[in-house]
Scaffold this motif. Structure first.
Motif, PDB file in Angstrom:
ATOM      1  N   ALA A 227      -1.103   3.442 -11.771  1.00  0.00           N
ATOM      2  CA  ALA A 227      -1.143   4.124 -13.076  1.00  0.00           C
ATOM      3  C   ALA A 227      -2.506   3.950 -13.717  1.00  0.00           C
ATOM      4  CB  ALA A 227      -0.037   3.585 -13.980  1.00  0.00           C
ATOM      5  N   ARG A 228      -3.474   4.639 -13.174  1.00  0.00           N
ATOM      6  CA  ARG A 228      -4.832   4.538 -13.698  1.00  0.00           C
ATOM      7  C   ARG A 228      -5.114   5.590 -14.762  1.00  0.00           C
ATOM      8  NH1 ARG A 228      -5.057   3.973  -8.176  1.00  0.00           N
ATOM      9  NH2 ARG A 228      -5.501   6.202  -7.932  1.00  0.00           N
ATOM     10  N   GLY A 229      -4.178   6.530 -14.936  1.00  0.00           N
ATOM     11  CA  GLY A 229      -4.386   7.595 -15.908  1.00  0.00           C
ATOM     12  C   GLY A 229      -4.046   7.149 -17.318  1.00  0.00           C
ATOM     13  N   ALA A 230      -4.087   8.118 -18.230  1.00  0.00           N
ATOM     14  CA  ALA A 230      -3.835   7.845 -19.641  1.00  0.00           C
ATOM     15  C   ALA A 230      -2.339   7.887 -19.904  1.00  0.00           C
ATOM     16  CB  ALA A 230      -4.557   8.870 -20.511  1.00  0.00           C
ATOM     17  N   CYS A 231      -1.722   6.740 -19.982  1.00  0.00           N
ATOM     18  CA  CYS A 231      -0.298   6.668 -20.267  1.00  0.00           C
ATOM     19  C   CYS A 231       0.045   5.273 -20.783  1.00  0.00           C
ATOM     20  CB  CYS A 231       0.549   6.984 -19.031  1.00  0.00           C
ATOM     21  SG  CYS A 231       0.270   5.871 -17.640  1.00  0.00           S
ATOM     22  N   THR A 232       1.184   5.177 -21.431  1.00  0.00           N
ATOM     23  CA  THR A 232       1.685   3.898 -21.926  1.00  0.00           C
ATOM     24  C   THR A 232       2.489   3.216 -20.816  1.00  0.00           C
ATOM     25  OG1 THR A 232       1.778   4.629 -24.220  1.00  0.00           O
ATOM     26  CG2 THR A 232       3.234   2.821 -23.598  1.00  0.00           C
ATOM     27  N   ILE A 233       2.287   1.913 -20.637  1.00  0.00           N
ATOM     28  CA  ILE A 233       3.028   1.153 -19.633  1.00  0.00           C
ATOM     29  C   ILE A 233       3.714  -0.017 -20.329  1.00  0.00           C
ATOM     30  CG2 ILE A 233       2.925  -0.129 -17.472  1.00  0.00           C
ATOM     31  CD1 ILE A 233       0.342   1.309 -16.810  1.00  0.00           C
ATOM     32  N   LEU A 234       5.044  -0.045 -20.259  1.00  0.00           N
ATOM     33  CA  LEU A 234       5.851  -1.102 -20.858  1.00  0.00           C
ATOM     34  C   LEU A 234       6.629  -1.826 -19.762  1.00  0.00           C
ATOM     35  CD1 LEU A 234       7.266   0.868 -23.941  1.00  0.00           C
ATOM     36  CD2 LEU A 234       5.282  -0.658 -23.868  1.00  0.00           C
ATOM     37  N   CYS A 235       6.669  -3.126 -19.834  1.00  0.00           N
ATOM     38  CA  CYS A 235       7.305  -3.956 -18.804  1.00  0.00           C
ATOM     39  C   CYS A 235       8.625  -4.515 -19.327  1.00  0.00           C
ATOM     40  CB  CYS A 235       6.387  -5.105 -18.389  1.00  0.00           C
ATOM     41  SG  CYS A 235       4.761  -4.558 -17.774  1.00  0.00           S
ATOM     42  N   TYR A 236       9.694  -4.311 -18.565  1.00  0.00           N
ATOM     43  CA  TYR A 236      11.016  -4.760 -18.988  1.00  0.00           C
ATOM     44  C   TYR A 236      11.408  -6.051 -18.280  1.00  0.00           C
ATOM     45  CZ  TYR A 236      12.426  -2.228 -14.700  1.00  0.00           C
ATOM     46  OH  TYR A 236      12.536  -1.772 -13.414  1.00  0.00           O
ATOM     47  N   GLU A 237      12.479  -6.654 -18.740  1.00  0.00           N
ATOM     48  CA  GLU A 237      12.974  -7.903 -18.166  1.00  0.00           C
ATOM     49  C   GLU A 237      14.223  -7.647 -17.328  1.00  0.00           C
ATOM     50  OE1 GLU A 237      14.479 -10.658 -21.095  1.00  0.00           O
ATOM     51  OE2 GLU A 237      14.812  -9.013 -22.513  1.00  0.00           O
ATOM     52  N   ASN A 238      14.484  -8.570 -16.404  1.00  0.00           N
ATOM     53  CA  ASN A 238      15.665  -8.570 -15.565  1.00  0.00           C
ATOM     54  C   ASN A 238      16.341  -9.937 -15.644  1.00  0.00           C
ATOM     55  OD1 ASN A 238      13.997  -6.259 -13.652  1.00  0.00           O
ATOM     56  ND2 ASN A 238      16.171  -5.965 -14.050  1.00  0.00           N
ATOM     57  N   PRO A 239      17.504 -10.074 -15.035  1.00  0.00           N
ATOM     58  CA  PRO A 239      18.213 -11.364 -15.149  1.00  0.00           C
ATOM     59  C   PRO A 239      17.410 -12.575 -14.672  1.00  0.00           C
ATOM     60  CG  PRO A 239      19.682  -9.674 -14.294  1.00  0.00           C
ATOM     61  CD  PRO A 239      18.330  -9.058 -14.360  1.00  0.00           C
ATOM     62  N   ASN A 240      16.529 -12.373 -13.703  1.00  0.00           N
ATOM     63  CA  ASN A 240      15.766 -13.525 -13.192  1.00  0.00           C
ATOM     64  C   ASN A 240      14.384 -13.641 -13.832  1.00  0.00           C
ATOM     65  OD1 ASN A 240      14.575 -11.313 -12.062  1.00  0.00           O
ATOM     66  ND2 ASN A 240      14.990 -11.867  -9.934  1.00  0.00           N
TER      67      ASN A 240
ATOM     68  N   ALA B  47       0.836  -1.204   0.000  1.00  0.00           N
ATOM     69  CA  ALA B  47       0.000   0.000   0.000  1.00  0.00           C
ATOM     70  C   ALA B  47       0.871   1.255   0.000  1.00  0.00           C
ATOM     71  CB  ALA B  47      -0.923  -0.007   1.223  1.00  0.00           C
ATOM     72  N   GLU B  48       1.936   1.256   0.832  1.00  0.00           N
ATOM     73  CA  GLU B  48       2.835   2.419   0.866  1.00  0.00           C
ATOM     74  C   GLU B  48       3.571   2.589  -0.460  1.00  0.00           C
ATOM     75  OE1 GLU B  48       2.588   0.031   3.041  1.00  0.00           O
ATOM     76  OE2 GLU B  48       2.828   0.738   5.114  1.00  0.00           O
ATOM     77  N   ILE B  49       3.949   1.476  -1.075  1.00  0.00           N
ATOM     78  CA  ILE B  49       4.644   1.548  -2.362  1.00  0.00           C
ATOM     79  C   ILE B  49       3.717   2.100  -3.440  1.00  0.00           C
ATOM     80  CG2 ILE B  49       5.680   0.142  -4.189  1.00  0.00           C
ATOM     81  CD1 ILE B  49       6.773  -1.656  -1.949  1.00  0.00           C
ATOM     82  N   ARG B  50       2.486   1.652  -3.446  1.00  0.00           N
ATOM     83  CA  ARG B  50       1.524   2.182  -4.411  1.00  0.00           C
ATOM     84  C   ARG B  50       1.338   3.683  -4.215  1.00  0.00           C
ATOM     85  NH1 ARG B  50      -2.430  -0.794  -3.192  1.00  0.00           N
ATOM     86  NH2 ARG B  50      -3.517   0.666  -1.817  1.00  0.00           N
ATOM     87  N   LYS B  51       1.293   4.129  -2.976  1.00  0.00           N
ATOM     88  CA  LYS B  51       1.153   5.554  -2.705  1.00  0.00           C
ATOM     89  C   LYS B  51       2.383   6.329  -3.184  1.00  0.00           C
ATOM     90  CE  LYS B  51       0.169   8.867   0.996  1.00  0.00           C
ATOM     91  NZ  LYS B  51      -0.098   9.038   2.450  1.00  0.00           N
ATOM     92  N   ALA B  52       3.577   5.759  -2.988  1.00  0.00           N
ATOM     93  CA  ALA B  52       4.807   6.421  -3.452  1.00  0.00           C
ATOM     94  C   ALA B  52       4.815   6.545  -4.977  1.00  0.00           C
ATOM     95  CB  ALA B  52       6.023   5.641  -2.968  1.00  0.00           C
ATOM     96  N   ILE B  53       4.326   5.518  -5.653  1.00  0.00           N
ATOM     97  CA  ILE B  53       4.259   5.574  -7.118  1.00  0.00           C
ATOM     98  C   ILE B  53       3.220   6.593  -7.558  1.00  0.00           C
ATOM     99  CG2 ILE B  53       3.727   4.251  -9.200  1.00  0.00           C
ATOM    100  CD1 ILE B  53       4.859   1.785  -7.817  1.00  0.00           C
ATOM    101  N   GLU B  54       2.090   6.645  -6.874  1.00  0.00           N
ATOM    102  CA  GLU B  54       1.062   7.632  -7.215  1.00  0.00           C
ATOM    103  C   GLU B  54       1.595   9.051  -7.052  1.00  0.00           C
ATOM    104  OE1 GLU B  54      -2.069   6.582  -4.582  1.00  0.00           O
ATOM    105  OE2 GLU B  54      -2.964   5.072  -5.925  1.00  0.00           O
TER     106      GLU B  54
END
Length: 397
Positions: A312-325, A271-278
């Motif tokens: 990210a409920r607003g109008a924006c593009t969301i792209l997901c990247y990869e990591n080593p794992n 919940a705190e992380i979501r708030k920090a992102i918002e």
């Protein structure tokens, strides 16, 4: 803005003081004319040899008087000159013009330095202008300060001062032309935010893409949720925070924020992380968001993915990247050609010295992964992303 600045520079350059003033030149011309008429002339008005000999001492004396008037040799002469000629507005302008001119050069040079990555495609122009502008500014200032304040006058100094003005003006005109070409793209810049659970996640997942977008004129930001204190053998997280800031500098991010949520325990603070992102989204209002993918086995990565999707409920593009794992279930469908930026991505990863011993941080592994994604995208090197949401906004000028 640049038009007004250019006009100001041209006016300042045109008004810069010369080595000899107008009254001196008029006086010399009159003496030459008087010497020709008084001492005789040969046929067809050509001065006789004795005319030049007679006027030479007078001309030299006039030039010496003018030089001593403008540049007194000692303090007593300077005080006498000051008493006879009180400081006027014209004198003040003549004294302040060179420093103002130098300040303008230095300000433009600093602004050019800040935008050097955006102007990288015109490498030759930028490489010439970056050192030339401050050098010309300091040289111009030193020449005029030597003449105005040291009281010494040399013909060479006068010649150098007059030659510096058109050279400097030419450099400024070239810079204005470069800026004019750059301003042809839409004024509204794309804002990009990259989110990572730990320091080095952004560099590994989308570092080259962030470099490319920044160079293309986007405004780029970074958000890291933990200090990565569990990623090395020291208990404090300041080391990895400093590494994250160094990596952000290599990627030319406009700003980066590093939170101190507990490493490896983000799922307990969702919940705190979501708030920090918002809060970050409200502050920077990004058009594009890069974040972790939903396939990662690392719990922190998966938590950040969920928190980003919810925030990210607003109008924006969301792209997901990869990591080593990231497991093989990750199937990118959106690619960025990053052939020109992969080496700087490796430089950004190298800033994370505490992770240098890990196999996935090796430069060969980074190039191999970019080569593999490039093969999928039919280019030499690429970074691949899964699309959570794709939105092409209307461009506003």
């Amino acid at each position: 803005m640049w038009t007004h600045l250019l006009l100001a520079i041209v006016s300042v350059t045109a008004a810069l003081p010369c080595a000899a003033d107008e009254s001196t030149l008029v006086k010399l011309e009159r003496m030459e004319h008087a010497g020709t008429n008084l001492h005789g002339a040969g046929d067809y008005g050509v001065p006789a040899p004795w005319a030049a000999d007679a006027t030479a001492p007078a001309l030299a004396e006039a030039l010496e008087d003018s030089t001593l008037t403008r540049f007194p040799p000692d303090s007593a002469s300077a005080n006498t000159l000051a008493a006879q000629n009180p400081l006027s507005l014209k004198n003040v302008i003549e004294l302040t013009e060179p420093p103002i001119f130098v300040v303008i050069l230095l300000v433009i040079a600093i602004h050019t330095l800040r935008e050097r990555r955006v102007l990288r495609r015109r490498q030759l122009t930028v490489r010439v202008l970056l050192p030339a502008l401050p050098a010309l500014g300091l040289l111009t200032g030193s020449v005029y300060m030597d003449v105005l304040y040291s009281g010494r006058y040399h013909e060479v100094v006068s010649t150098v001062a007059q030659l510096l003005e058109p050279v400097t003006l030419g450099a400024l005109l070239t810079l204005v032309l470069v800026w004019r070409l750059r301003s042809e793209r839409p004024q509204r810049k794309t804002t990009v935010l990259a989110i990572g659970a730990h320091p080095d996640d952004i560099e590994f997942g989308c570092g080259a893409t962030m470099l490319r977008l920044r160079e293309e004129g986007a405004v780029t930001y970074g958000l890291v949720l933990t200090g990565g204190e569990q990623g090395h053998d020291r208990t404090e997280s300041k080391v990895r925070i400093d590494e994250a800031c160094s990596g952000a500098s290599v990627m030319a991010l406009c700003d980066i924020t590093v939170h101190n949520f507990p490493d490896t325990s983000l799922h307990e603070h969702k919940a705190e992380i979501r708030k920090a992102i918002e809060q970050a989204l409200a502050r920077w209002r990004p058009d594009i968001i890069f974040t972790h993918n939903g396939h990662d086995a690392h719990m922190d990565h998966h938590t950040v993915f969920d928190a980003t999707r919810e925030a990210a409920r607003g109008a924006c593009t969301i792209l997901c990247y990869e990591n080593p794992n990231t497991p093989p279930a990750f199937h990118p469908t959106y690619f960025f050609d990053v052939g020109k930026y992969i080496e700087r991505k490796i430089d950004a990863l190298a800033c994370h010295r505490t992770q240098s011993g890990k196999s996935y941080a090796a430069s060969g592994v980074v190039r191999a992964m970019a080569g593999f994604r490039g093969t999928q995208a039919r280019v030499p090197l690429a970074e691949g992303f899964e699309v959570m949401r794709m939105l092409e906004k209307e461009r506003k000028k």
